[in-house]
Design a protein around this motif. Structure first.
Motif, PDB file in Angstrom:
ATOM      1  N   TYR A   1     -28.676  12.938 -29.727  1.00 49.44           N
ATOM      2  CA  TYR A   1     -28.438  11.521 -29.997  1.00 49.44           C
ATOM      3  C   TYR A   1     -28.341  10.738 -28.691  1.00 49.44           C
ATOM      4  O   TYR A   1     -28.986   9.699 -28.521  1.00 49.44           O
ATOM      5  N   ALA A   2     -27.504  11.230 -27.753  1.00 50.57           N
ATOM      6  CA  ALA A   2     -27.308  10.517 -26.489  1.00 50.57           C
ATOM      7  C   ALA A   2     -28.616  10.414 -25.702  1.00 50.57           C
ATOM      8  O   ALA A   2     -28.896   9.390 -25.075  1.00 50.57           O
ATOM      9  N   THR A   3     -29.401  11.476 -25.731  1.00 54.95           N
ATOM     10  CA  THR A   3     -30.692  11.456 -25.032  1.00 54.95           C
ATOM     11  C   THR A   3     -31.626  10.419 -25.661  1.00 54.95           C
ATOM     12  O   THR A   3     -32.300   9.658 -24.952  1.00 54.95           O
ATOM     13  N   ALA A   4     -31.654  10.382 -26.993  1.00 54.16           N
ATOM     14  CA  ALA A   4     -32.507   9.408 -27.690  1.00 54.16           C
ATOM     15  C   ALA A   4     -32.042   7.977 -27.430  1.00 54.16           C
ATOM     16  O   ALA A   4     -32.867   7.066 -27.347  1.00 54.16           O
ATOM     17  N   VAL A   5     -30.738   7.779 -27.288  1.00 52.86           N
ATOM     18  CA  VAL A   5     -30.222   6.443 -26.963  1.00 52.86           C
ATOM     19  C   VAL A   5     -30.790   5.971 -25.637  1.00 52.86           C
ATOM     20  O   VAL A   5     -31.252   4.834 -25.494  1.00 52.86           O
ATOM     21  N   GLY A   6     -30.755   6.862 -24.636  1.00 55.25           N
ATOM     22  CA  GLY A   6     -31.252   6.498 -23.320  1.00 55.25           C
ATOM     23  C   GLY A   6     -32.750   6.246 -23.291  1.00 55.25           C
ATOM     24  O   GLY A   6     -33.249   5.531 -22.412  1.00 55.25           O
ATOM     25  N   LEU A   7     -33.475   6.800 -24.279  1.00 48.21           N
ATOM     26  CA  LEU A   7     -34.938   6.708 -24.246  1.00 48.21           C
ATOM     27  C   LEU A   7     -35.527   5.707 -25.237  1.00 48.21           C
ATOM     28  O   LEU A   7     -36.437   4.951 -24.892  1.00 48.21           O
ATOM     29  N   VAL A   8     -35.036   5.711 -26.496  1.00 44.91           N
ATOM     30  CA  VAL A   8     -35.742   4.927 -27.517  1.00 44.91           C
ATOM     31  C   VAL A   8     -34.873   4.111 -28.464  1.00 44.91           C
ATOM     32  O   VAL A   8     -35.360   3.157 -29.076  1.00 44.91           O
TER      33      VAL A   8
ATOM     34  N   ALA B   1     -31.365  20.287 -25.689  1.00 38.79           N
ATOM     35  CA  ALA B   1     -31.705  18.927 -26.112  1.00 38.79           C
ATOM     36  C   ALA B   1     -32.721  18.293 -25.172  1.00 38.79           C
ATOM     37  O   ALA B   1     -33.718  17.703 -25.616  1.00 38.79           O
ATOM     38  N   SER B   2     -32.493  18.416 -23.863  1.00 38.10           N
ATOM     39  CA  SER B   2     -33.415  17.820 -22.890  1.00 38.10           C
ATOM     40  C   SER B   2     -34.772  18.517 -22.920  1.00 38.10           C
ATOM     41  O   SER B   2     -35.813  17.874 -22.820  1.00 38.10           O
ATOM     42  N   GLY B   3     -34.744  19.844 -23.046  1.00 42.59           N
ATOM     43  CA  GLY B   3     -35.989  20.605 -23.082  1.00 42.59           C
ATOM     44  C   GLY B   3     -36.845  20.264 -24.286  1.00 42.59           C
ATOM     45  O   GLY B   3     -38.062  20.070 -24.168  1.00 42.59           O
ATOM     46  N   VAL B   4     -36.216  20.174 -25.460  1.00 49.49           N
ATOM     47  CA  VAL B   4     -36.967  19.846 -26.679  1.00 49.49           C
ATOM     48  C   VAL B   4     -37.503  18.425 -26.604  1.00 49.49           C
ATOM     49  O   VAL B   4     -38.656  18.154 -26.967  1.00 49.49           O
TER      50      VAL B   4
ATOM     51  N   VAL C   1     -42.917   6.527 -32.454  1.00 46.32           N
ATOM     52  CA  VAL C   1     -43.167   6.535 -33.894  1.00 46.32           C
ATOM     53  C   VAL C   1     -42.563   7.769 -34.561  1.00 46.32           C
ATOM     54  O   VAL C   1     -41.832   7.665 -35.556  1.00 46.32           O
ATOM     55  N   TRP C   2     -42.861   8.958 -34.021  1.00 44.75           N
ATOM     56  CA  TRP C   2     -42.394  10.175 -34.686  1.00 44.75           C
ATOM     57  C   TRP C   2     -41.909  11.271 -33.743  1.00 44.75           C
ATOM     58  O   TRP C   2     -41.131  12.151 -34.162  1.00 44.75           O
ATOM     59  N   GLY C   3     -42.303  11.243 -32.492  1.00 46.62           N
ATOM     60  CA  GLY C   3     -41.964  12.344 -31.581  1.00 46.62           C
ATOM     61  C   GLY C   3     -40.472  12.558 -31.411  1.00 46.62           C
ATOM     62  O   GLY C   3     -39.996  13.705 -31.364  1.00 46.62           O
ATOM     63  N   TRP C   4     -39.691  11.465 -31.343  1.00 45.17           N
ATOM     64  CA  TRP C   4     -38.248  11.598 -31.136  1.00 45.17           C
ATOM     65  C   TRP C   4     -37.543  12.199 -32.351  1.00 45.17           C
ATOM     66  O   TRP C   4     -36.430  12.746 -32.236  1.00 45.17           O
TER      67      TRP C   4
ATOM     68  N   THR D   1     -25.005  13.762 -20.044  1.00 51.43           N
ATOM     69  CA  THR D   1     -24.872  14.085 -21.458  1.00 51.43           C
ATOM     70  C   THR D   1     -24.810  12.828 -22.317  1.00 51.43           C
ATOM     71  O   THR D   1     -25.128  12.866 -23.509  1.00 51.43           O
ATOM     72  N   GLY D   2     -24.400  11.708 -21.740  1.00 53.20           N
ATOM     73  CA  GLY D   2     -24.390  10.443 -22.469  1.00 53.20           C
ATOM     74  C   GLY D   2     -25.684   9.674 -22.361  1.00 53.20           C
ATOM     75  O   GLY D   2     -25.817   8.584 -22.915  1.00 53.20           O
ATOM     76  N   GLY D   3     -26.651  10.220 -21.623  1.00 51.58           N
ATOM     77  CA  GLY D   3     -27.979   9.613 -21.553  1.00 51.58           C
ATOM     78  C   GLY D   3     -28.152   8.534 -20.504  1.00 51.58           C
ATOM     79  O   GLY D   3     -29.229   7.927 -20.415  1.00 51.58           O
ATOM     80  N   TYR D   4     -27.113   8.291 -19.657  1.00 48.59           N
ATOM     81  CA  TYR D   4     -27.221   7.154 -18.735  1.00 48.59           C
ATOM     82  C   TYR D   4     -28.298   7.370 -17.675  1.00 48.59           C
ATOM     83  O   TYR D   4     -29.144   6.483 -17.453  1.00 48.59           O
ATOM     84  N   ILE D   5     -28.280   8.491 -16.991  1.00 46.30           N
ATOM     85  CA  ILE D   5     -29.268   8.749 -15.938  1.00 46.30           C
ATOM     86  C   ILE D   5     -30.678   8.719 -16.515  1.00 46.30           C
ATOM     87  O   ILE D   5     -31.619   8.192 -15.900  1.00 46.30           O
ATOM     88  N   GLN D   6     -30.835   9.282 -17.727  1.00 44.02           N
ATOM     89  CA  GLN D   6     -32.150   9.272 -18.365  1.00 44.02           C
ATOM     90  C   GLN D   6     -32.631   7.844 -18.599  1.00 44.02           C
ATOM     91  O   GLN D   6     -33.794   7.504 -18.325  1.00 44.02           O
ATOM     92  N   GLY D   7     -31.739   7.007 -19.131  1.00 42.60           N
ATOM     93  CA  GLY D   7     -32.113   5.621 -19.403  1.00 42.60           C
ATOM     94  C   GLY D   7     -32.320   4.806 -18.139  1.00 42.60           C
ATOM     95  O   GLY D   7     -33.283   4.039 -18.027  1.00 42.60           O
TER      96      GLY D   7
END
Length: 461
Positions: free
Chosen positions: A44-51, A179-182, A197-200, A270-276
């Protein structure tokens, strides 16, 4: 517990002989179970940072990222509810039953997010449903950690509690790695618009398979020997949470601050900040999504290794000393992080995260043993769960949101560095307030000894 004889046998905290096979099964089950739980939480946190800002909060424009990160924090507000429920039922009915339910709740919420329509499809109902499912994840996470920790530590011989306690702890970096690998793999399979659209969604739906595996493994583990003895003696606390707050309120708060110092810094990844921050197309770096996710996955490996090492080391030099070393290492990592990330080099971004995770491991690996040794047996589940949940709110709950707001307000990541440094110092001070109780007996025969306050300057909790 199964009996054993010879060199492979050992004693549980209650004196019951436990075989090496029993203990290995417990360690394996706690690692698998917590990895699955944290995979769900971090996806969830990774998806927040990305999409998620774009898909669920697009009408908010420039504020969509802040609001999206705030939904990560909202779940932390419900962790205490999960901790209260799990602590109450865990101290009354056992550690194992609680762990089964937290796994199911987390998996169901995660899979439902994977099929949730976006704002474009159903309007404001989309973010509302997203937040509700995130709340369920928060309740589950609030109950998961305490049960996993006690299953591991209460099965361990007293001279190896740090090592055994590190098994649920490494579920966090393993969950982040998975999570990051997938997500990185899906960014390759479904690049660009296909990911939106669907990858996430695929990583969320994979949770169904992982939950089935985790459920099967946990079913095969026996109940904690400490709780089994409490149940046999009928010495379970009637209202464990009331007892906890009446006698140990200050201890709960100090223990929470120990975790807060680690959690605020850990949630940069883990909260997605660096990714975002690093992949934002309108930001100063605008790096590609895939390489950043692989860098985060790589840093999860260094986090795993340092967490595991810290658990073993704490059995040799004590929990408190290990923590103090960890806070110093973490502070160094905090000051190096953004200077390396802001170079725009993927390799230096990875180096910054890798250095940071060494300190994070040393301030997380011994936590299971530290917390278990702080609280009396009859209220231990409530004590460790609620301390952990409050620490998560004070530390990581809104760390990504605070970091985003600080950068927007100051135009510089230096403000984030000082915020993280301040939280690290808070953790250090809280650690210095506690006596080292490594090796204290954990069984119900020693409640009087366990009830003596570990806080310097206090003789009674």
């Amino acid at each position: 517990m199964s009996s054993a004889s010879g060199p492979t046998a050992g004693f549980t905290p209650t004196g019951t002989i436990a075989s090496t096979t029993d203990r290995r099964r417990v360690v394996f089950a706690t690692v698998v179970g917590t990895t699955v739980e944290w995979y769900d939480f971090f996806i969830y946190a990774t998806a927040v940072g990305l999409v998620f800002g774009q898909l669920f909060f697009a009408p908010l424009g420039a504020n969509s990222a802040i609001v999206a990160f705030a939904t990560v924090g909202v779940s932390f507000l419900f962790r205490p509810l999960g901790a209260f429920l799990a602590g109450h039922f865990g101290d009354k009915y056992g550690r194992k039953v609680v762990l089964m339910w937290t796994l199911i709740l987390m998996g169901a919420a995660t899979a439902l997010i994977g099929v949730l329509p976006t704002y474009e499809a159903i309007g404001v109902a989309a973010p509302i449903l997203l937040v509700l499912l995130r709340i369920i994840q928060g309740i589950s996470a609030g109950g998961e950690w305490g049960g996993a920790v006690l299953m591991a530590v209460e099965h361990a011989p007293k001279q190896r509690r740090g090592a055994f306690g590190a098994s649920p702890q490494i579920g966090v970096p393993l969950g982040l790695l998975l999570a990051s690998g997938v997500m990185a793999l899906m960014a390759m399979i479904a690049p660009g618009d296909a990911f939106l659209v669907w990858g996430w969604r695929v990583p969320f739906l994979l949770s169904v398979v992982l939950i089935l595996v985790g459920y099967y493994v946990r079913r095969r583990v026996e109940e904690s020997p400490v709780f089994a003895e409490l149940a046999e003696r009928k010495e379970k606390a009637r209202m464990p949470i009331i007892t906890l707050f009446r006698k140990h309120l200050l201890l709960v708060f100090i223990a929470a601050l120990v975790f807060a110092g680690n959690n605020a810094v850990g949630y940069m990844t883990t909260g997605g900040y660096i990714q975002g921050y690093s992949t934002n197309p309108e930001g100063p770096l605008a790096l590609e999504r895939g390489p950043v996710l692989w860098a985060v996955a790589g840093s999860a490996v260094t986090w795993l290794l340092s967490t595991l090492a810290a658990g073993f080391i704490s059995d040799r030099i004590g929990r408190r000393t290990t923590y103090i070393i960890g806070w110093i290492l973490q502070l160094a990592g905090v000051f190096l992080l953004f200077p390396l990330v802001n170079t725009g080099s993927i390799w230096l971004l990875f180096l910054g995260l890798a250095i940071l995770t060494i300190g994070l491991g040393f301030t997380y690996g011994p936590q299971a043993a530290l917390y278990s040794e702080l609280f009396p047996a009859s209220i231990r589940f409530s004590g460790v769960s609620i301390s952990y949940a409050i620490g998560a709110i004070l530390g990581g709950a809104f760390a990504p949101t605070i970091a985003t707001a600080l950068v927007q307000a100051t135009g510089s990541t230096l403000s984030v560095t000082w915020y993280l440094a301040g939280m690290t110092v808070v953790g250090l001070i809280a650690t210095l307030l506690l006596r080292d109780r490594s090796g204290i007996p954990l069984g119900p025969d020693h409640e009087a000894e366990q009830s003596v306050s570990p806080i310097y300057g206090l003789s009674k909790a």
